[in-house]
Scaffold this motif. Structure first.
Motif, PDB file in Angstrom:
ATOM      1  N   GLY A  85     -38.502  83.842 -29.168  1.00  0.00           N
ATOM      2  CA  GLY A  85     -37.357  83.920 -28.266  1.00  0.00           C
ATOM      3  C   GLY A  85     -37.547  83.003 -27.069  1.00  0.00           C
ATOM      4  O   GLY A  85     -38.673  82.663 -26.695  1.00  0.00           O
ATOM      5  N   ALA A  87     -37.437  82.125 -23.128  1.00  0.00           N
ATOM      6  CA  ALA A  87     -37.616  82.818 -21.853  1.00  0.00           C
ATOM      7  C   ALA A  87     -37.798  81.777 -20.760  1.00  0.00           C
ATOM      8  O   ALA A  87     -38.013  80.594 -21.032  1.00  0.00           O
ATOM      9  CB  ALA A  87     -38.823  83.753 -21.915  1.00  0.00           C
ATOM     10  N   ARG A 149     -35.501  86.940 -21.729  1.00  0.00           N
ATOM     11  CA  ARG A 149     -34.628  86.463 -22.806  1.00  0.00           C
ATOM     12  C   ARG A 149     -33.447  85.723 -22.207  1.00  0.00           C
ATOM     13  O   ARG A 149     -32.804  86.233 -21.285  1.00  0.00           O
ATOM     14  CB  ARG A 149     -34.132  87.629 -23.671  1.00  0.00           C
ATOM     15  N   GLU A 175     -40.887  87.838 -29.825  1.00  0.00           N
ATOM     16  CA  GLU A 175     -40.145  89.039 -29.496  1.00  0.00           C
ATOM     17  C   GLU A 175     -39.780  89.787 -30.774  1.00  0.00           C
ATOM     18  O   GLU A 175     -39.655  89.196 -31.844  1.00  0.00           O
ATOM     19  CB  GLU A 175     -38.888  88.727 -28.689  1.00  0.00           C
ATOM     20  N   ASN A 177     -37.517  91.563 -33.403  1.00  0.00           N
ATOM     21  CA  ASN A 177     -36.129  91.499 -33.828  1.00  0.00           C
ATOM     22  C   ASN A 177     -35.898  92.498 -34.951  1.00  0.00           C
ATOM     23  O   ASN A 177     -36.829  92.866 -35.683  1.00  0.00           O
ATOM     24  CB  ASN A 177     -35.754  90.085 -34.292  1.00  0.00           C
ATOM     25  N   THR A 321     -33.892  94.163 -25.972  1.00  0.00           N
ATOM     26  CA  THR A 321     -33.386  92.960 -25.311  1.00  0.00           C
ATOM     27  C   THR A 321     -32.628  93.247 -24.026  1.00  0.00           C
ATOM     28  O   THR A 321     -32.354  92.337 -23.267  1.00  0.00           O
ATOM     29  CB  THR A 321     -32.442  92.191 -26.261  1.00  0.00           C
TER      30      THR A 321
END
Length: 630
Positions: A85, A87, A149, A175, A177, A321
């Motif tokens: 992800g 960031a 995120r 991350e 999912n 998230t």
């Protein structure tokens, strides 16, 4: 030339003079020898040590999160995976300074940059500062992640305008999912930063503050397998310990193991929909206070849980998230109680679904036999209290299978009185058998958080209540308990274990969602084993089975399963739950003579068991056996 004058003495040429000069010279030579030896020791003997120490002063090691292992269902479908992800991280040394008390403060330029980032992301600047300070505390030399995120658009914008945001970078972080979205919150669980209490208890050896660990469900129970640990990175620092270069990974953690569950994703979806359909049926029948429920679907022979559903449920994908959503979930005052797994943590009276357990206690203790008859009447009086039967105009002598088939309350009231008389002699047959079959205590499910439940006893009354009148076990208590009412409070999972024991012939299974350990390639490397909790010797269990078969196909749930092609052994339950409507229960197994599946459904305030819970159970059986529901 001759000297102008000469100072001479007899001592200068004496032996004493040369002795003293020799001693001074020798002392000087020894001193320089010692200095040379020390220099040789520092340069040659301990040189590598000091070189390594000096090198260590030029960099610091920091921890970086490693990807977690994936969780898949029984068919290999991914329930929880890991992806990269985007960031946003900041270099705290570029954007601010640390004061003499060790507290980080942004400079004027740093504050302006954080305000610009705030305008782009909608996150207050104060929160950025808070996150940087928290990062400085837990890992002083790593970059502080201020936006865990971000959207791809924001990432592209920051990359394109990198010169305008010095010290601010877009980074990729692993991350969790969830390809199946909110499916599985009941057993997958949540992730969170390791807490101070967990660090103090050493429950996660090798991890430090800031590490992400499983906090509930399978994520917590199997964290040692799923947690990839921490990668090591090195960052160069100056003489004052301030970072002067980017972090570079120097050691990659071992690949995390994966976990295969016994859960069948397709059946899990069906179970969740069945609960909602059961709630809709309850509303259609006028029970408008029905808003929640639970379902347990498991293998009665080995305890494998195929579906574990609770409604309403939380969305673990959103919780991973959206920090605000997670914060609302953790609010203890939230009336929805989304984090409560009603299948394993909800405790309820079970109504008539408790009768097969009472029947086995009566058979095993010799109070009744398969051929015994008791009166089934419209009422049964104990002292000054009149207990009523659901059927108001019944008057017949029934055997146990007949009483189970039509769920005659007064038949079991009379059996409850028999248990009371035995209890007066010191025999707690009903309570003891309930606990032997798996209710009133944790089942041993492999994910944490199970509620213990309660099967009341005279000793429990004395421990719980202080008033003398409340500490006495009256006959009415046994009468109420015989039909699953009173202080009885058990979970749907416990009832599923009890029915599994009746179905499989006496093995009290340990329910579990864990199936196998996977390697990084997704291949099974080790099967997980869950031995039975105990084995009990059942007495005339076939008599109970016959009563449940008759009940499912011609008795209380005959309207639901009467034409069902798979023979079901099941029992409806209608449990009083004032001030609301009754709870609707259905507990069963199928096929009746070769059980492959136990299904327990509970609809809170859903009314009669045949109205809401039984049709929901039929949906689950139809999906499992591939039968088109009618």
């Amino acid at each position: 030339m001759r000297p102008v004058s000469v100072a001479a003495a007899d001592f200068h040429g004496s032996a004493g003079f040369y002795l003293r000069v020799g001693i001074i010279g020798l002392a000087t030579l020894c001193l320089f020898g010692l200095l040379a030896l020390r220099l040789w020791s520092l340069e040659v003997v301990r040189g590598p040590h000091f070189a390594l120490a000096a090198q260590r002063q030029t960099f610091r090691l920091i921890d970086l999160p490693a990807p977690r292992g994936q969780i898949v269902d029984a068919k290999g479908r991914v329930l929880a995976g890991t992806r990269g992800g985007l960031a946003v991280s900041v270099d705290s040394s570029v954007l601010g300074i640390i004061d003499q008390h060790g507290r980080w403060w942004p400079t004027h330029q740093g504050r302006m940059l954080l305000r610009r980032l705030s305008d782009l992301s909608g996150i207050p600047t104060a929160r950025f500062i808070q996150r940087i300070r928290h990062s400085e505390f837990k890992s002083p030399y790593s970059s502080a992640v201020v936006l865990p995120r971000i959207t791809r658009d924001l990432g592209f914008f920051l990359d394109e305008h990198a010169r305008e945001f010095p010290g601010i970078r877009v980074v990729a972080l692993p991350e969790r999912n969830y390809p199946s979205a909110s499916i599985g919150g009941e057993f997958l669980g949540l992730l969170g930063e390791i807490s101070p209490s967990q660090l103090a208890a050493h429950t996660h050896p090798g991890l430090r503050a800031g590490a992400i660990v499983g906090q509930s469900g399978a994520e917590a129970a199997y964290d040692r397998l799923l947690n990839g640990g921490l990668d090591k990175a090195r960052v160069v620092v100056d003489a004052q310990g301030r970072p002067i270069g980017p972090a570079r990974v120097v050691r990659v953690a071992r690949p995390a193991s994966g976990l295969q569950l016994t859960i069948d994703l397709r059946l899990q979806r069906v179970a969740e929909k069945a609960i909602q359909d059961g709630i809709a049926l309850a509303h259609a029948n006028g029970h408008y206070d029905a808003h929640s429920g639970a379902a347990v679907v498991m293998n009665p022979r080995d305890g494998s849980v195929y579906a574990l559903a609770s409604y309403p449920r939380f969305n673990q994908a959103r919780a991973a998230t959206d920090p605000e959503y997670l914060r609302t979930l953790l609010n203890p005052n939230d009336p929805r109680r989304l984090l409560v797994n009603r299948a394993t943590q909800g405790v309820y009276p079970t109504g008539s679904t408790f009768k097969p357990i009472v029947a086995e206690a009566g058979l095993a203790s010799g109070l009744i036999s398969p051929y015994s008859t008791l009166a089934c009447t419209s009422t049964y009086t104990v002292g000054n209290h009149v207990f009523h039967n659901v059927e108001a105009h019944v008057d017949a002598n029934l055997t146990l299978p007949q009483a189970l088939s039509i769920s005659c309350d007064t038949w079991f009231y009379r059996l409850g009185s028999l248990f009371y008389y035995e209890q007066e002699k010191g025999h707690l047959y009903m309570q003891d058998w309930a606990r032997r079959l798996g209710v009133g205590h944790p089942t041993g499910l492999d994910v944490p958080g199970e509620a213990p439940g309660l099967v009341p006893t005279p000793a429990w009354l004395k421990r719980t209540f202080k008033q003398p009148g409340d500490r006495i076990w009256y006959e009415g208590y046994s009468v109420n308990l015989a039909v699953g009412q009173g202080q009885l409070a058990i979970t749907p999972l416990q009832l599923a274990v009890a029915y599994s024991t009746l179905a499989n012939g006496g093995t009290v299974v340990r329910p579990h969602v864990g199936k196998a350990v996977l390697n990084s390639s997704g291949q099974i490397v080790r099967e997980l084993r869950f031995p039975a909790r105990r084995h009990v010797r059942l007495t005339d269990a076939s008599t109970i089975r016959d009563g449940l078969i008759a009940g499912a196909h011609s008795g209380t749930s005959g309207a639901v399963f009467g034409s069902f092609p798979i023979q079901v052994a099941g029992k409806t339950g209608t449990a009083e739950a004032p001030p609301g409507s009754d709870h609707s229960w259905y507990a069963s197994w199928a096929p009746a003579y070769n059980p492959k599946l136990v299904v327990v459904v509970m609809i809170e305030h859903g009314g009669f068991g045949a109205e809401a819970a039984a049709p929901a159970a039929k949906e689950i059986y139809s999906a499992f056996f591939g039968v088109k529901a009618k």
